[in-house]
Write a protein that holds these residues in place. Structure first.
Motif, PDB file in Angstrom:
ATOM      1  N   PHE A 115       0.821  -1.208   0.000  1.00 15.15           N
ATOM      2  CA  PHE A 115       0.000   0.000   0.000  1.00 15.15           C
ATOM      3  C   PHE A 115       0.857   1.261   0.000  1.00 15.15           C
ATOM      4  O   PHE A 115       0.506   2.252  -0.653  1.00 15.15           O
ATOM      5  CB  PHE A 115      -0.970   0.033   1.202  1.00 15.15           C
ATOM      6  N   THR A 247      -7.287  -3.706   2.715  1.00 15.05           N
ATOM      7  CA  THR A 247      -6.639  -4.331   1.562  1.00 15.05           C
ATOM      8  C   THR A 247      -7.344  -5.634   1.182  1.00 15.05           C
ATOM      9  O   THR A 247      -8.155  -6.154   1.946  1.00 15.05           O
ATOM     10  CB  THR A 247      -5.169  -4.646   1.869  1.00 15.05           C
ATOM     11  N   GLY A 273      -7.535  -1.476  -1.078  1.00 20.44           N
ATOM     12  CA  GLY A 273      -6.614  -2.144  -1.992  1.00 20.44           C
ATOM     13  C   GLY A 273      -7.388  -3.240  -2.700  1.00 20.44           C
ATOM     14  O   GLY A 273      -8.107  -4.015  -2.074  1.00 20.44           O
ATOM     15  N   ILE A 281      -5.538   0.517  -6.271  1.00 17.62           N
ATOM     16  CA  ILE A 281      -5.853   1.304  -5.066  1.00 17.62           C
ATOM     17  C   ILE A 281      -7.004   2.247  -5.420  1.00 17.62           C
ATOM     18  O   ILE A 281      -7.044   2.799  -6.516  1.00 17.62           O
ATOM     19  CB  ILE A 281      -4.616   2.115  -4.599  1.00 17.62           C
TER      20      ILE A 281
END
Ligand code: GDP
Length: 295
Positions: A115, A247, A273, A281
Motif C-alpha cells: 500500500f 486491503t 486495496g 488502489i
C-alpha cells in the motif's frame, strides 16, 4: 466481493417489491433477512443489530406503510443507512505541510508495504506530488528490499538505513532528508508483527511521538473478517490512528469488515486495496460502496 451480500439483499427486497401494499410484517421479515445477510457477510453482531433497528425506526417514522411507493422508500432508507454506516462522506487524506508525513501501521502481511508503494504512485501520478518512501523495518532486511523494488518500479525515491537498529532515528532522518531535497510527502512504512504485541506497539508509538505525522493509516486485510475489526480496535486504542486502509477487497472476502470497522472504531476508511498490482488502489467512497452492495 460483496456478491453474496448483494444477492441476499436483492432477494430480501423482492418480498417488498412484489407487493402493491406492504405490511408491518413484510417490513419486519425483510429486516430479519437483511440482518441475517449482514451476519453471514461477517458483519459484527452489534453493528448488524443497530443497523436494522435504525432502519426499522426510520421506516416507521417516515410512514413507509402508507407511502406512495413503499418499497422504493424502504430501499432508499437502507441505502442511506448503509452509507452512514461506512462513514457517509469520502474522507480525504491530509497532505498539508512541507513535507506532509504519513505513518503506516498494521500487522505483518496486511499489505502495508504494497500500500505504501500504491499510495506513493497515486500521489505522484494523480496529485503531482514528490513522495519519499521510508523503510523503517529494522528486523526484516527483506522488507527493506521489497520497498526498494516497489520504489524503483514507480520511480519514487526511497530512504533506508540498512545498518541502523533505531526506527525512530531513521524516520527523523528521513524527514530531514525530505526537507533538504524538497519532497512533499513522506510515507513511513513500519515493521509489522504477526500479532499485536507490546514491543511493536511501543515502537510505533515512539515513532509517532517523534515525527508527529499528519496521518497514521492503519492497514488491515479485509479477508480476516472479525479479526480485522478486533485488530483495528487494539491499534486505535494505542495509536489513535486517523484512517483505515482495507486491503485485499478483490479476494474472496465476505466484506463484513468494510461494514463494521467504521462504526466499531469510529475512524473513516480512506482507501481500499483491490489487487497486488501498484495501480490497484481506490479512495473509499461510502455511497459508491453502498451502490455496489445493493446492486
Ligand atoms: P506487509 O507485511 O504488511 O508489508 O504486507 P505486504 O505489502 O508485503 O503484502 C502481503 C501480501 O499481500 C503480498 O503478497 C501482497 O502482494 C499482497 N497484497 C497486498 N495488498 C493486496 C491487495 O489489495 N489485494 C491482493 N490480492 N493482494 C494484496
Amino acid at each position: 466481493m460483496f456478491d453474496n451480500l448483494s444477492e441476499r439483499l436483492e432477494r430480501s427486497f423482492k418480498i417488498l417489491k412484489g407487493e402493491g401494499k406492504i405490511t408491518e410484517i413484510n417490513v419486519a421479515e425483510t429486516l430479519k433477512d437483511v440482518r441475517k445477510a449482514l451476519l453471514d457477510a461477517d458483519v459484527n453482531y452489534k453493528v448488524a443489530k443497530t443497523f436494522t433497528d435504525t432502519v426499522k425506526e426510520k421506516a416507521l417514522g417516515q410512514n413507509v406503510l402508507t407511502a406512495v411507493k413503499p418499497s422504493q422508500l424502504m430501499v432508499k432508507i437502507v441505502h442511506d443507512e448503509l452509507t452512514q454506516l461506512m462513514g457517509g462522506e469520502t474522507a480525504e487524506v491530509d497532505l498539508e505541510g512541507k513535507p506532509a508525513v504519513i505513518l503506516m501501521s498494521g500487522l505483518q502481511g496486511s499489505g502495508k508495504t504494497t500500500f505504501s508503494g500504491k499510495l506513493a504512485r497515486m500521489l505522484k501520478t494523480k496529485k503531482n506530488k514528490k513522495p519519499l518512501l521510508v523503510a523503517c523495518d529494522v528486523y526484516r532486511p527483506a522488507a527493506i528490499e521489497q520497498l526498494r523494488v516497489l520504489a524503483e518500479q514507480i520511480g519514487v525515491p526511497m530512504y533506508s538505513e540498512p545498518d541502523s537498529k533505531n526506527p525512530v532515528k531513521i524516520a527523523e532522518n528521513a524527514i530531514q532528508e525530505a526537507k533538504a531535497k524538497g519532497y512533499d510527502v513522506v510515507i513511513v512504512d513500519t515493521a509489522g508483527r504477526l500479532a499485536v504485541d507490546e514491543e511493536m506497539m511501543n515502537e510505533i508509538a515512539a515513532i509517532k511521538k517523534a515525527i508527529n505525522p499528519n496521518e497514521i493509516l492503519f492497514v488491515v486485510d479485509s479477508m480476516t473478517g472479525q479479526d480485522a475489526v478486533n485488530t483495528a480496535k487494539e491499534f486505535n486504542e494505542r495509536l489513535d490512528f486517523n484512517g483505515v486502509v482495507l486491503t485485499k477487497l478483490d479476494g474472496d472476502t465476505r466484506g463484513g469488515a468494510a461494514l463494521s470497522i467504521r462504526s466499531v472504531v469510529n475512524k473513516p476508511i480512506k482507501f481500499v486495496g483491490t489487487g497486488e498490482k501498484l495501480d490497484a488502489i481506490d479512495q473509499f467512497h461510502p455511497s459508491r460502496m453502498t451502490d455496489r452492495i445493493l446492486g
